[in-house]
Enzyme design. Structure first.
Site, PDB file in Angstrom:
ATOM      1  N   LYS A 110       0.539   0.131   0.211  1.00  0.00           N
ATOM      2  CA  LYS A 110      -0.803  -0.466   0.219  1.00  0.00           C
ATOM      3  C   LYS A 110      -1.509  -0.465   1.570  1.00  0.00           C
ATOM      4  CE  LYS A 110       0.393  -4.818   1.887  1.00  0.00           C
ATOM      5  NZ  LYS A 110      -0.407  -5.841   2.542  1.00  0.00           N
ATOM      6  N   SER A 150      -7.237  -2.956  -6.720  1.00  0.00           N
ATOM      7  CA  SER A 150      -7.653  -3.354  -5.374  1.00  0.00           C
ATOM      8  C   SER A 150      -9.150  -3.181  -5.184  1.00  0.00           C
ATOM      9  CB  SER A 150      -6.920  -2.481  -4.344  1.00  0.00           C
ATOM     10  OG  SER A 150      -7.517  -2.610  -3.076  1.00  0.00           O
ATOM     11  N   TYR A 174      -5.165   5.604  -0.552  1.00  0.00           N
ATOM     12  CA  TYR A 174      -4.660   4.377  -1.185  1.00  0.00           C
ATOM     13  C   TYR A 174      -5.628   3.908  -2.270  1.00  0.00           C
ATOM     14  CZ  TYR A 174      -4.121  -0.573  -2.015  1.00  0.00           C
ATOM     15  OH  TYR A 174      -4.010  -1.787  -2.628  1.00  0.00           O
ATOM     16  N   LYS A 178      -5.439   3.766  -6.673  1.00  0.00           N
ATOM     17  CA  LYS A 178      -5.755   2.619  -7.529  1.00  0.00           C
ATOM     18  C   LYS A 178      -6.772   3.008  -8.594  1.00  0.00           C
ATOM     19  CE  LYS A 178      -2.980  -0.312  -5.723  1.00  0.00           C
ATOM     20  NZ  LYS A 178      -1.915  -0.960  -6.551  1.00  0.00           N
TER      21      LYS A 178
END
Ligand code: WQD
Length: 377
Positions: A110, A150, A174, A178
């Protein structure tokens, strides 16, 4: 050997030993309605965190608690690499078909900046592993999932605060993992609307710790995130008193990035609300545009705080005299991620009501009581 059926709903938490995961496991146990199974590869967590969660839950049991209540404080913890489908299958086999009621999928790499350096590792772990998990879930008739998404899915949002209807345009690998995982889950629910129910929770910035100081955030190595780094500086685990501020030339009130910080226990409560919304009889999918029972919600306070405001709040909580030095921007950072939390508040009954001082006080209580964190494997 398949476990006997249980009157408790078995819920599997991936990443259960991690910062968010351990607080979600604690919140599940606190309801006395669930038996928790955790899988974690301990890439960024310690097995000891779940021993602490059980210890905390047991300490909160009422006098004369029933055997079933005691059982809710036990965790079936498995070390498992989600990129290896056979390892996931071995866990599900222990509970048999439909033996696990639902999954809360938190495990992921993350770090926004790191993801720009090793994108393939992020795609394998965050996307590939999600596909493997969903495939095994389907094999074992486990078709309810709460997915840890996120705010980074929004990239540089066109409006602040950000509603869920905002187009998804992640800036970092990242954030893109998601978006991809949310899309995979949507397509699965679209393909089998009678079978699957899913809620994606778009976390803004979790912070703080359980007020007991028994569990908290303990990333392996030097923290990448602002708040745990400030806590490590104050406790002397990082031998620096100067925070490097990644840019103060953003279009924000003081030039530093603005984020929507919410207490990790408020975030954990959001997971319970989402899990209950997957149960039959829930109305959360009633106004969906298609038969697919899938929805995304922001989990935030709706209040943005800048880097300098966070430093000031931690100075107040810790008494540590932080210095700051402005350096270049960090790859993948965006100016402002502040949630519009109205949809989760209306449809899930979610409310992130703990304030920043509480987050910083609880974070410091954990860190000062555990200067080396969990300190061991
Ligand atoms: C906050 C701000 C930095 C360190 C996190 C998680 C990510 C996702 C979103 C859940 C930024 C600045 C930081 C430092 C600094 N959460 N900063 N100096 O980037 O919003 O990402 O929340 O999915 O997984 O990592 O949080 O704490 O890393 O940074 O100036 O030494 O602090 O530039 O503006 P971020 P963060």
């Amino acid at each position: 050997m398949v476990e006997a059926p249980s009157p408790l709903k078995r819920v599997l938490v991936t990443g259960g030993a991690g910062y968010i995961g351990s607080h979600v496991v604690y919140a599940l146990q606190n309801t006395r309605r669930f038996k928790v199974i955790s899988i974690d590869n301990h890439h960024n967590s310690y097995p000891k965190s779940l021993l602490r969660v059980s210890q905390l839950s047991k300490s909160e049991l009422p006098e004369g608690a029933s055997a079933q209540d005691v059982e809710t404080t036990e965790i079936d913890a498995h070390k498992c690499d989600l990129t290896q489908p056979e390892q996931i299958r071995q866990v599900f086999q222990k509970y048999g078909k439909a033996g696990i009621w639902g999954v809360i999928h938190i495990a992921a790499y993350k770090a926004v900046g790191e993801s720009t350096e090793i994108p393939l590792t992020y795609y394998a772990n965050n996307v590939g592993a999600t596909v493997s998990l969903l495939q095994v879930m389907a094999e074992f008739e486990c078709t309810r999932i709460v997915y840890s998404s996120s705010a980074t899915v929004y990239g540089i949002p066109p409006i602040i605060p950000i509603p869920e209807t905002t187009r998804l345009q992640a800036e970092s690998p990242y954030g893109k993992t998601k978006v991809m995982a949310e899309t995979i889950i949507q397509d699965l629910c679209q393909a089998e609307p009678e079978r699957w129910r899913a809620i994606s929770l778009r976390y803004f910035n979790p912070a703080g710790a359980h007020p007991s100081g028994v569990i908290g955030e303990d990333p392996r190595g030097r923290p990448g995130n602002l708040l745990p780094l400030l806590a490590h500086m104050a406790v002397g685990r990082v031998k620096e008193d100067k925070l490097m501020v990644f840019g103060n030339d953003y279009p924000t009130p003081d030039g530093t990035c603005v984020r929507d910080y919410l207490h990790v226990l408020d975030l954990a409560s959001g997971h319970l609300l989402a899990l209950d919304a997957l149960a039959p009889g829930s109305t959360v999918f009633d106004n969906c545009p298609t038969p697919a029972r899938v929805k995304a919600f922001n989990l935030g306070k709706g209040k943005g705080m800048s880097v300098y405001q966070i430093v000031e709040a931690m100075r107040k909580a810790t008494g540590f005299d932080y210095k700051t030095e402005v350096i270049g921007r960090r790859a993948g950072d965006v100016p402002d991620l502040t949630a519009d939390p109205a949809l989760a508040e209306k449809e899930l009954g979610f409310k992130a009501d703990k304030d920043l001082d509480t987050m910083c006080r609880d974070l410091w209580n954990w860190q000062s009581k555990n200067p080396q964190g969990y300190g061991e494997d």
